[in-house]
Enzyme design. Structure first.
Site, PDB file in Angstrom:
ATOM      1  N   SER A 292       0.757  -1.144  -0.045  1.00 53.34           N
ATOM      2  CA  SER A 292       0.194  -0.118  -0.036  1.00 53.34           C
ATOM      3  C   SER A 292       0.755   1.198  -0.068  1.00 53.34           C
ATOM      4  CB  SER A 292      -0.815  -0.082   1.287  1.00 53.34           C
ATOM      5  OG  SER A 292      -1.745  -1.186   1.239  1.00 53.34           O
ATOM      6  N   THR A 293       2.047   1.300   0.542  1.00 53.87           N
ATOM      7  CA  THR A 293       2.862   2.604   0.558  1.00 53.87           C
ATOM      8  C   THR A 293       2.921   2.877  -1.271  1.00 53.87           C
ATOM      9  OG1 THR A 293       5.062   1.166  -0.045  1.00 53.87           O
ATOM     10  CG2 THR A 293       4.387   1.851   2.170  1.00 53.87           C
TER      11      THR A 293
END
Lengths: 634, 359
Positions: A292-293
């Site tokens: 998700s980064t």
């Protein structure tokens, strides 16, 4: 009178003999006058022997001149065999001091050479050993000043700094990468000898002074590094992961402020470790799915392309999206419901990113990722950099587009992610990250060269970047990154939880948990990335596990960077005095015509007569006159 | 004749000047090696001083010997020296040094019979040519002389001592040259000489290496070019005035046996071009006065004797200096009067004694 002899012929011989002597004289003049310099130079090479004078290696220092690699003075033993009168006696006396056999020394000092270094037993000996040898007063046995590299911080930064070999040559890390600057030029003490190596008496020697290696300032800040190291050590014990990577960079120029990894080793005793450990600076070597980064990158691309208005566009997360027949689920069962796109980022909603990827489309999405440098080496000045993995354009189908938008299917190194994340908040510029700041001479402290920080290219517009700062700040203040919130500082960031894929198959229960953060968000000074591979005994969720670590890192790093405390307007928004705020009531489950309020307006989405979702949710404070979004359904 | 006396005096003076300087230079050149080899830096100095003394005595004895005596006993001297040349080849009698069996050992000294043979054949040739001068217009007239020469030459080549053989041959050619023998024979002899040199090179290829080495010594710096390079390293840095007395570097084990073949290189290294030129002038004067003496003789025998003996010295000087300055390939010939060596110095002084005393 002589009859048989020809006087004329005697005269001829006489003349010939004189001619011959004149020829000799001419050649002699040629050799002594015209060829004098050439022959003298060559002869000097023959006569001259040299005694090495070891040049000290340049120091490695952090940005504030704290020494990270220094030289400790030691001694080496050199022998001029010809001058050693009693070789057996010399060997007998030297051997026990150097802790070796008499025969070994005897064999070495009996070699036919002008000068011999007792290698390895006589290299880098201690002061005590050196003074013992000095006390022997043996003719032809000399002590040479030598230097031994020492790393005061040992295990911290070992991967980064590397180490040197016996002749002070850089073998790994910075020591190897910047060897040409750090290595000095050894000098010599030149003296004339006879053909057997004996010294000429009363002949002066000539010194060619050694040239010290250049000192290297890194962009690294040892105080920041120490914070990263401490947090890595704590996490290493607490979560027992396979790897930890921590990285701090200045988003405005790509300067690396701190970089470290676990496992590490002690570069003062590098021989005791595996090559695999000491040749890898994991932040540049190890690549994995960012999870998700990476949504920050996709989000920034969408803002730049103008395909979303993060505050006024809405997305209804019903819990999944179907792409190419595959159901892509939200991490929250049933989905996050109706959200602005800002909330899509805050909630880390995968279906929301599928929608973003659809809006961008294949070409734009692919082009943005390429521009951000996915699948491309950053060009950082640390050896062993990995370029990660990016789909080829042909294989970038709808499913790949969807999954890559939330960080699956692509693979990045920590340095790549930190660099592209920096670009989302620094005005849109992608920098080449670097660790070398400048080099200067130890003699005059004069800076010889400053390594430039130039942006490679602009990836997104300044406006998009400004929006990103607010978006990321909201993630920390209100969304999935709340655990990294630091009181009084404006922190932005994004969590990451990526399942590890091996041979194309995701592995159950094996995750990389990560967090990338920046602060302060009104003027970002630092980007910090922290990732753990396969931590144990914890919730496998980046926000929960790495969030607090990031929080404590920032709490200490920001004062080091002299960042003033200031309140975030995101929190203040709810406390304005001039406009009254009221609590939002629940409308879900009501008929459309039952939706009413004294303070708020309503906007309707979807088909149907029943409210299935609302935004904001029940209980939140909202300014008077604001609009509440109502999702209709059956 | 008053003029001849003056020439004799000049010759004597130059001779002893060179010998004294030679003894001195032998010390300078050899002291380092002498200390290393014999633990006595004066080793070569002492011996060379003794040789110079013996040679000096020889010089004055020779001045007392009349031409008649030499003329009468020429054949006897020749036969004795040929016998000695034969004997030295017999292992046990002859001592081998540096690959050549050229010496008889007498106590701590060694004598080279080939040195004696040089004088003997010159005396013999002087006598032979002067008695057979009527036949010397044709090559046939030289037959028995040529025979002697060939025997001696073969014996010397058996040692082998290429350098001495060349010197003797050259000297005899000079003696024949000054007779009225037509020049065409010398052209022929030159041809034969070239063929012989070619034959000798084919027999022993190391000689060819020596020849190529002097053209470019750096092509084989550790082999055949070694001595030439070391010689040039002494000469080149010597420059105009040299390093000064005793200040040679090359004598410190770089130049092998600097007191013999390459003593001139050490002279130049210590006294420079100026020192070298002075030595060249000294030799030039020696030759000039010697030939003037030869021209002033009344008898063919004396003129031939002087020319022959002077020719021996002249050829040696020119070859030695030619080698040292790298004009000629290395031959192993010492510098007369200056280089270390008992037989060479004694015989050279005796020759000059004979030359200087011809009235």
């Amino acid at each position: 009178m002589i009859e048989a002899i020809s006087f004329k012929k005697i005269k001829i011989i006489e003349v010939l003999s004189i001619v011959a002597l004149v020829l000799v004289g001419t050649k002699l003049s040629y050799e002594t006058i015209i060829r004098n310099e050439i022959l003298e130079a060559k002869a000097n090479d023959l006569w001259e022997r040299s005694f090495p004078l070891v040049a000290p290696r340049g120091l490695i220092l952090d940005r504030n001149n704290n020494a990270l690699a220094i030289n400790n003075p030691t001694y080496s033993v050199a022998v001029i065999p010809f001058q050693v009168v009693d070789k057996e006696n010399a060997a007998r006396l030297i051997a026990p001091i150097l802790d070796t056999k008499e025969e070994v020394i005897y064999e070495k000092i009996s070699k036919k050479a002008s000068i011999i270094r007792l290698h390895p037993e006589g290299r880098r000996i201690s002061l005590a050993e050196a003074s013992k040898i000095n006390d022997l007063h043996l003719e032809g046995v000399y002590l040479i000043n030598d230097n031994e590299r020492f790393y005061p911080y040992g295990e911290s930064m070992a991967s980064l700094l590397g180490f040197v070999g016996i002749d002070n040559q850089g073998l790994a890390g910075i020591e190897s990468y910047y060897d040409k600057y750090l290595t000095g030029v050894d000098g010599t003490l030149n003296y004339l000898t006879d053909a057997k190596g004996g010294l000429f008496e009363n002949k002066s020697s000539r010194i060619v002074a050694p040239l010290d290696g250049l000192n290297l300032n890194l962009t690294l800040d040892i105080e920041i590094q120490n914070v990263l190291e401490r947090e890595m050590s704590n996490a290493w014990i607490k979560y027992n992961p396979k790897e930890i990577i921590a990285l701090a960079i200045d988003p405005n120029n790509g300067e690396i402020l701190g970089i470290g990894n676990r496992p590490t080793y002690n570069n003062n005793n590098y021989q005791d470790y595996d090559q695999e450990v000491y040749n890898r600076t994991l932040a540049v070597f190890s690549s994995f799915e960012p999870g998700s980064t990476f949504k920050a990158i996709t989000f920034a691309s969408a803002l730049d392309a103008g395909v979303i208005d993060m505050d006024n566009d809405y997305y209804y997360d019903k819990g999944y999206e179907i792409v190419a027949g595959v159901r892509i689920k939200s991490w929250k069962k049933g989905g996050h419901g109706l959200q602005t796109f800002l909330e899509v980022l805050q909630n880390s909603s995968n279906p929301g990113f599928v929608e973003i990827s659809r809006r961008l489309g294949k070409d734009r999405l692919y082009a943005y990722y390429k521009k951000f440098g996915v699948g491309e080496k950053t060009g950082v000045d640390i050896s062993g950099e990995n370029k990660g993995i990016m789909f080829s354009y042909d294989k970038y189908g709808p499913l790949e587009q969807a999954t890559s938008s939330f960080g699956q299917g692509v693979s990045l190194t920590a340095i790549q992610l930190a660099t592209m994340f920096s670009a989302t908040i620094n005005g849109g510029y992608l920098y080449t990250p670097h660790i070398a700041k400048s080099i200067y001479t130890s003699q005059t402290n004069e800076i010889v060269y400053t390594f430039p920080s130039t942006p490679k290219r602009q990836v997104i517009s300044k406006e998009a970047s400004d929006k990103m700062r607010r978006a990321l700040e909201c993630v920390v203040a209100l969304g999935s990154g709340r655990k990294a919130y630091v009181d009084g500082y404006r922190v932005g960031g994004k969590t990451g939880t990526a399942q590890i894929a091996e041979n194309g198959v995701y592995q159950d229960g094996r995750y990389v948990l990560s967090f990338i953060a920046a602060a302060p968000m009104d003027d970002p000074k630092v980007v910090i990335y922290f990732a753990m591979r396969e931590p144990k005994n914890t919730i496998q969720y980046g926000g929960t596990t790495v969030g607090p670590i990031m929080g404590s890192i920032l709490r200490e790093v920001l004062p080091i960077l002299k960042v003033e405390k200031r309140e975030s307007p995101i929190n203040r928004e709810y406390n304005w005095d001039d406009v009254k705020s009221y609590e939002v009531e629940n409308y879900i489950g009501l008929e459309k015509n039952k939706v009413k309020s004294k303070y708020f307006k309503f906007a309707y989405f979807g088909e149907g007569n029943k409210v299935i979702d609302q935004l904001p949710k029940e209980g939140e404070l909202l300014k008077e006159g604001s609009t509440i979004m109502i999702m209709l359904g059956e | 004749m008053y003029q001849n006396k003056r020439y004799s005096l000049y010759i004597t003076f130059i001779t002893f000047l060179l010998v004294v300087f030679g003894v001195f230079m032998v010390y300078s050149a050899s002291s380092v090696w002498a200390l290393a080899k014999f633990n006595d830096s004066f080793y070569y100095l002492k011996r060379q001083s003794l040789f110079a003394l013996l040679g000096g005595i020889g010089f004055f004895i020779m001045t007392k010997i009349s031409s008649d005596f030499l003329y009468k006993n020429a054949t006897k001297i020749m036969i004795v020296s040929l016998v000695l040349l034969g004997l030295v080849l017999i292992p046990g009698l002859g001592i081998e040094r540096n690959g050549s069996r050229s010496w008889f050992g007498i106590g701590p000294f060694a004598v080279q019979p080939s040195e004696l043979f040089k004088i003997a054949i010159v005396i013999y040739a002087a006598k032979y040519i002067s008695t057979h001068f009527n036949e010397t217009k044709r090559l046939k007239g030289f037959l028995s002389l040529l025979l002697m020469m060939v025997i001696g030459f073969v014996l010397i080549m058996l040692q082998p001592d290429f350098g001495t053989a060349i010197v003797i041959l050259s000297s005899l050619v000079l003696m024949m040259f000054i007779t009225k023998l037509p020049t065409k024979y010398f052209v022929m002899m030159g041809g034969v000489g070239v063929l012989m040199i070619v034959a000798l090179i084919i027999m022993a290829p190391y000689r060819f290496q020596r020849i190529t080495a002097f053209i470019n010594p750096w092509s084989d710096p550790l082999g055949s070019g070694f001595q030439i390079i070391q010689s040039l390293y002494a000469i080149g840095p010597g420059a105009l005035l040299g390093n000064g007395l005793f200040a040679s570097y090359q004598k410190h084990f770089y130049l092998p046996e600097p007191q013999t073949d390459f003593i001139f290189a050490i002279i130049v290294e210590e006294f420079g071009l100026v020192g070298g030129i002075i030595i060249l002038i000294a030799f030039a004067l020696l030759f000039i006065f010697g030939f003037k003496l030869a021209l002033n003789q009344d008898r063919e025998f004396d003129a031939l004797l002087i020319t022959g003996l002077l020719g021996l010295i002249m050829v040696q000087v020119i070859i030695n200096l030619g080698v040292v300055v790298s004009l000629l390939p290395v031959t192993g010939i010492t510098l007369p009067l200056i280089s270390y060596g008992g037989s060479s110095l004694s015989v050279c002084l005796c020759s000059l004694g004979l030359i200087a005393s011809r009235k």
